[in-house]
Design a protein around this motif. Structure first.
Motif, PDB file in Angstrom:
ATOM      1  N   PHE A 251      12.104  10.231  -8.381  1.00  0.00           N
ATOM      2  CA  PHE A 251      13.225  11.115  -8.094  1.00  0.00           C
ATOM      3  C   PHE A 251      14.346  10.840  -9.089  1.00  0.00           C
ATOM      4  CE2 PHE A 251      11.509  10.241  -3.719  1.00  0.00           C
ATOM      5  CZ  PHE A 251      10.939  11.486  -3.516  1.00  0.00           C
ATOM      6  N   THR A 252      15.377  11.698  -9.065  1.00  0.00           N
ATOM      7  CA  THR A 252      16.578  11.471  -9.865  1.00  0.00           C
ATOM      8  C   THR A 252      17.794  11.538  -8.958  1.00  0.00           C
ATOM      9  OG1 THR A 252      16.780  13.805 -10.421  1.00  0.00           O
ATOM     10  CG2 THR A 252      15.620  12.402 -11.999  1.00  0.00           C
ATOM     11  N   VAL A 253      18.830  10.782  -9.339  1.00  0.00           N
ATOM     12  CA  VAL A 253      20.098  10.776  -8.622  1.00  0.00           C
ATOM     13  C   VAL A 253      21.203  10.802  -9.666  1.00  0.00           C
ATOM     14  CG1 VAL A 253      20.257   8.260  -8.449  1.00  0.00           C
ATOM     15  CG2 VAL A 253      21.356   9.665  -6.726  1.00  0.00           C
ATOM     16  N   SER A 254      22.320  11.439  -9.345  1.00  0.00           N
ATOM     17  CA  SER A 254      23.427  11.545 -10.284  1.00  0.00           C
ATOM     18  C   SER A 254      24.388  10.376 -10.076  1.00  0.00           C
ATOM     19  CB  SER A 254      24.160  12.869 -10.069  1.00  0.00           C
ATOM     20  OG  SER A 254      25.207  12.992 -10.982  1.00  0.00           O
ATOM     21  N   GLU A 255      24.611   9.596 -11.165  1.00  0.00           N
ATOM     22  CA  GLU A 255      25.520   8.456 -11.119  1.00  0.00           C
ATOM     23  C   GLU A 255      26.511   8.601 -12.269  1.00  0.00           C
ATOM     24  OE1 GLU A 255      25.313   3.630 -10.705  1.00  0.00           O
ATOM     25  OE2 GLU A 255      23.819   4.592 -11.973  1.00  0.00           O
ATOM     26  N   ASP A 256      27.781   8.753 -11.948  1.00  0.00           N
ATOM     27  CA  ASP A 256      28.845   8.936 -12.937  1.00  0.00           C
ATOM     28  C   ASP A 256      28.535  10.088 -13.890  1.00  0.00           C
ATOM     29  OD1 ASP A 256      30.170   6.734 -11.825  1.00  0.00           O
ATOM     30  OD2 ASP A 256      29.154   5.322 -13.198  1.00  0.00           O
ATOM     31  N   GLY A 257      28.012  11.178 -13.378  1.00  0.00           N
ATOM     32  CA  GLY A 257      27.718  12.353 -14.184  1.00  0.00           C
ATOM     33  C   GLY A 257      26.422  12.277 -14.964  1.00  0.00           C
ATOM     34  N   LYS A 258      25.703  11.158 -14.896  1.00  0.00           N
ATOM     35  CA  LYS A 258      24.430  11.004 -15.603  1.00  0.00           C
ATOM     36  C   LYS A 258      23.288  11.025 -14.590  1.00  0.00           C
ATOM     37  CE  LYS A 258      26.340   8.004 -19.171  1.00  0.00           C
ATOM     38  NZ  LYS A 258      26.294   6.662 -19.760  1.00  0.00           N
ATOM     39  N   GLU A 259      22.168  11.568 -15.020  1.00  0.00           N
ATOM     40  CA  GLU A 259      20.983  11.575 -14.178  1.00  0.00           C
ATOM     41  C   GLU A 259      20.271  10.232 -14.315  1.00  0.00           C
ATOM     42  OE1 GLU A 259      19.722  14.078 -12.055  1.00  0.00           O
ATOM     43  OE2 GLU A 259      21.739  14.859 -12.360  1.00  0.00           O
ATOM     44  N   LYS A 260      20.025   9.592 -13.202  1.00  0.00           N
ATOM     45  CA  LYS A 260      19.349   8.292 -13.185  1.00  0.00           C
ATOM     46  C   LYS A 260      18.025   8.464 -12.449  1.00  0.00           C
ATOM     47  CE  LYS A 260      20.065   3.630 -11.399  1.00  0.00           C
ATOM     48  NZ  LYS A 260      20.972   2.746 -10.694  1.00  0.00           N
ATOM     49  N   GLU A 261      16.970   8.009 -13.070  1.00  0.00           N
ATOM     50  CA  GLU A 261      15.645   8.149 -12.472  1.00  0.00           C
ATOM     51  C   GLU A 261      15.286   6.888 -11.707  1.00  0.00           C
ATOM     52  OE1 GLU A 261      11.606   8.312 -14.668  1.00  0.00           O
ATOM     53  OE2 GLU A 261      12.308  10.394 -14.536  1.00  0.00           O
TER      54      GLU A 261
ATOM     55  N   VAL B 217      -1.691   9.887  15.604  1.00  0.00           N
ATOM     56  CA  VAL B 217      -3.057   9.945  15.090  1.00  0.00           C
ATOM     57  C   VAL B 217      -3.082  10.634  13.727  1.00  0.00           C
ATOM     58  CG1 VAL B 217      -5.372  10.813  15.534  1.00  0.00           C
ATOM     59  CG2 VAL B 217      -4.022   9.868  17.407  1.00  0.00           C
ATOM     60  N   ASN B 218      -2.316  11.711  13.571  1.00  0.00           N
ATOM     61  CA  ASN B 218      -2.217  12.348  12.253  1.00  0.00           C
ATOM     62  C   ASN B 218      -1.091  11.685  11.461  1.00  0.00           C
ATOM     63  OD1 ASN B 218      -0.156  13.318  13.834  1.00  0.00           O
ATOM     64  ND2 ASN B 218      -0.332  15.417  13.139  1.00  0.00           N
ATOM     65  N   ASN B 219      -1.159  11.792  10.153  1.00  0.00           N
ATOM     66  CA  ASN B 219      -0.169  11.142   9.295  1.00  0.00           C
ATOM     67  C   ASN B 219       1.004  12.090   9.080  1.00  0.00           C
ATOM     68  OD1 ASN B 219       1.084   9.374   7.610  1.00  0.00           O
ATOM     69  ND2 ASN B 219      -0.343   9.599   5.916  1.00  0.00           N
ATOM     70  N   ASP B 220       2.147  11.807   9.707  1.00  0.00           N
ATOM     71  CA  ASP B 220       3.304  12.684   9.599  1.00  0.00           C
ATOM     72  C   ASP B 220       4.459  11.999   8.871  1.00  0.00           C
ATOM     73  OD1 ASP B 220       3.759  10.863  11.560  1.00  0.00           O
ATOM     74  OD2 ASP B 220       4.417  12.276  13.073  1.00  0.00           O
ATOM     75  N   PHE B 221       4.157  11.164   7.894  1.00  0.00           N
ATOM     76  CA  PHE B 221       5.144  10.413   7.110  1.00  0.00           C
ATOM     77  C   PHE B 221       5.513  11.225   5.873  1.00  0.00           C
ATOM     78  CE2 PHE B 221       6.118   7.455   3.681  1.00  0.00           C
ATOM     79  CZ  PHE B 221       7.062   6.641   4.262  1.00  0.00           C
ATOM     80  N   GLU B 222       6.814  11.273   5.563  1.00  0.00           N
ATOM     81  CA  GLU B 222       7.263  12.021   4.388  1.00  0.00           C
ATOM     82  C   GLU B 222       8.443  11.313   3.728  1.00  0.00           C
ATOM     83  OE1 GLU B 222       9.127  16.411   3.304  1.00  0.00           O
ATOM     84  OE2 GLU B 222       8.421  16.006   5.326  1.00  0.00           O
ATOM     85  N   VAL B 223       8.461  11.298   2.394  1.00  0.00           N
ATOM     86  CA  VAL B 223       9.590  10.798   1.612  1.00  0.00           C
ATOM     87  C   VAL B 223      10.206  12.016   0.934  1.00  0.00           C
ATOM     88  CG1 VAL B 223      10.322   9.307  -0.280  1.00  0.00           C
ATOM     89  CG2 VAL B 223       8.466   8.584   1.203  1.00  0.00           C
ATOM     90  N   ALA B 224      11.495  12.278   1.249  1.00  0.00           N
ATOM     91  CA  ALA B 224      12.165  13.462   0.716  1.00  0.00           C
ATOM     92  C   ALA B 224      13.423  13.052  -0.040  1.00  0.00           C
ATOM     93  CB  ALA B 224      12.522  14.413   1.854  1.00  0.00           C
ATOM     94  N   GLN B 225      13.645  13.665  -1.193  1.00  0.00           N
ATOM     95  CA  GLN B 225      14.814  13.356  -2.013  1.00  0.00           C
ATOM     96  C   GLN B 225      16.074  13.928  -1.373  1.00  0.00           C
ATOM     97  OE1 GLN B 225      14.608  14.753  -6.042  1.00  0.00           O
ATOM     98  NE2 GLN B 225      16.446  13.691  -6.638  1.00  0.00           N
ATOM     99  N   THR B 226      17.161  13.152  -1.472  1.00  0.00           N
ATOM    100  CA  THR B 226      18.478  13.618  -1.033  1.00  0.00           C
ATOM    101  C   THR B 226      19.446  13.466  -2.214  1.00  0.00           C
ATOM    102  OG1 THR B 226      19.145  11.431  -0.219  1.00  0.00           O
ATOM    103  CG2 THR B 226      18.067  12.912   1.358  1.00  0.00           C
ATOM    104  N   GLU B 227      20.701  13.784  -1.987  1.00  0.00           N
ATOM    105  CA  GLU B 227      21.697  13.735  -3.057  1.00  0.00           C
ATOM    106  C   GLU B 227      21.929  12.310  -3.575  1.00  0.00           C
ATOM    107  OE1 GLU B 227      26.413  14.577  -3.238  1.00  0.00           O
ATOM    108  OE2 GLU B 227      25.200  16.175  -2.344  1.00  0.00           O
ATOM    109  N   LYS B 228      21.929  11.320  -2.684  1.00  0.00           N
ATOM    110  CA  LYS B 228      22.219   9.942  -3.079  1.00  0.00           C
ATOM    111  C   LYS B 228      21.020   9.010  -3.022  1.00  0.00           C
ATOM    112  CE  LYS B 228      27.008  10.136  -1.617  1.00  0.00           C
ATOM    113  NZ  LYS B 228      28.057   9.513  -0.832  1.00  0.00           N
ATOM    114  N   GLY B 229      19.868   9.515  -2.675  1.00  0.00           N
ATOM    115  CA  GLY B 229      18.695   8.650  -2.559  1.00  0.00           C
ATOM    116  C   GLY B 229      17.513   9.413  -1.994  1.00  0.00           C
ATOM    117  N   PHE B 230      16.976   8.901  -0.898  1.00  0.00           N
ATOM    118  CA  PHE B 230      15.841   9.559  -0.275  1.00  0.00           C
ATOM    119  C   PHE B 230      15.862   9.315   1.228  1.00  0.00           C
ATOM    120  CE2 PHE B 230      14.416   5.352  -1.549  1.00  0.00           C
ATOM    121  CZ  PHE B 230      13.712   4.898  -0.448  1.00  0.00           C
ATOM    122  N   ASP B 231      15.167  10.187   1.947  1.00  0.00           N
ATOM    123  CA  ASP B 231      14.982  10.054   3.385  1.00  0.00           C
ATOM    124  C   ASP B 231      13.521   9.751   3.665  1.00  0.00           C
ATOM    125  OD1 ASP B 231      17.594  10.572   4.040  1.00  0.00           O
ATOM    126  OD2 ASP B 231      17.254  12.647   4.651  1.00  0.00           O
ATOM    127  N   ILE B 232      13.295   8.908   4.637  1.00  0.00           N
ATOM    128  CA  ILE B 232      11.956   8.677   5.151  1.00  0.00           C
ATOM    129  C   ILE B 232      11.911   9.361   6.507  1.00  0.00           C
ATOM    130  CG2 ILE B 232      10.354   6.960   6.044  1.00  0.00           C
ATOM    131  CD1 ILE B 232      11.276   5.112   3.819  1.00  0.00           C
TER     132      ILE B 232
END
Length: 156
Positions: free
Chosen positions: A37-47, A107-122
């Motif tokens: 993912f990428t996040v914006s830090e001080d106007g720069k994109e940080k991967e 029983v089913n796999n319902d796990f997800e990692v989603a990008q947010t503005e400052k990081g990610f959500d699990i």
């Protein structure tokens, strides 16, 4: 010659039978998922990248209608899930932060990692945990506090 063949056959059969008995059928092999993912830090994109390694352990429950029988059917149970989440925020070969999430899954796999503005959500079902990459900390929403068990640690 017949005796040697018989002895070798019995030894091979015993070895395979012993190997088959030692397998633990209640644990699923680990799976790995890698996302960048990428996040914006001080106007720069940080991967940054997030690596999730999963291990599920299934408890054994027997069907109540088969009680007392020799050959009982197993009942589908919810697994106990352990996930090692490794975060690399500076694009080197080493991961910077680690955390272990433990929860009772489905029983089913319902796990997800989603990008947010400052990081990610699990996201697991309707439960959510947010990780802020810039501050290297996590926040668990109030309704999810009793769901996740979290151990967090940093690499040296």
């Amino acid at each position: 010659m017949k005796k040697i063949f018989t002895i070798l056959s019995l030894a091979t059969l015993t070895a395979f039978a012993g190997y088959g008995q030692n397998q633990n059928s209640g644990v699923m092999k680990a799976t790995t998922q890698l996302k960048t993912f990428t996040v914006s830090e001080d106007g720069k994109e940080k991967e940054y990248s997030v690596k999730v390694m999963e291990r599920r352990k299934y408890g054994m429950e027997l069907d109540s209608k088969d009680r007392g029988l020799v050959n009982q059917d197993r009942k589908s149970t919810s697994p106990f899930v352990s996930k090692l989440v490794a975060i690399d925020s500076d694009s080197d070969k080493n991961y910077d932060d680690y955390m272990v999430l433990k929860y009772k899954g489905t029983v089913n796999n319902d796990f997800e990692v989603a990008q947010t503005e400052k990081g990610f959500d699990i996201i697991v079902g309707d439960k959510t945990m947010h990780y802020d990459v810039l501050k290297s900390n996590y926040v668990v929403k109030k309704k999810s506090k009793n769901f996740f068990i979290i151990d967090e640690f940093e690499s040296e």
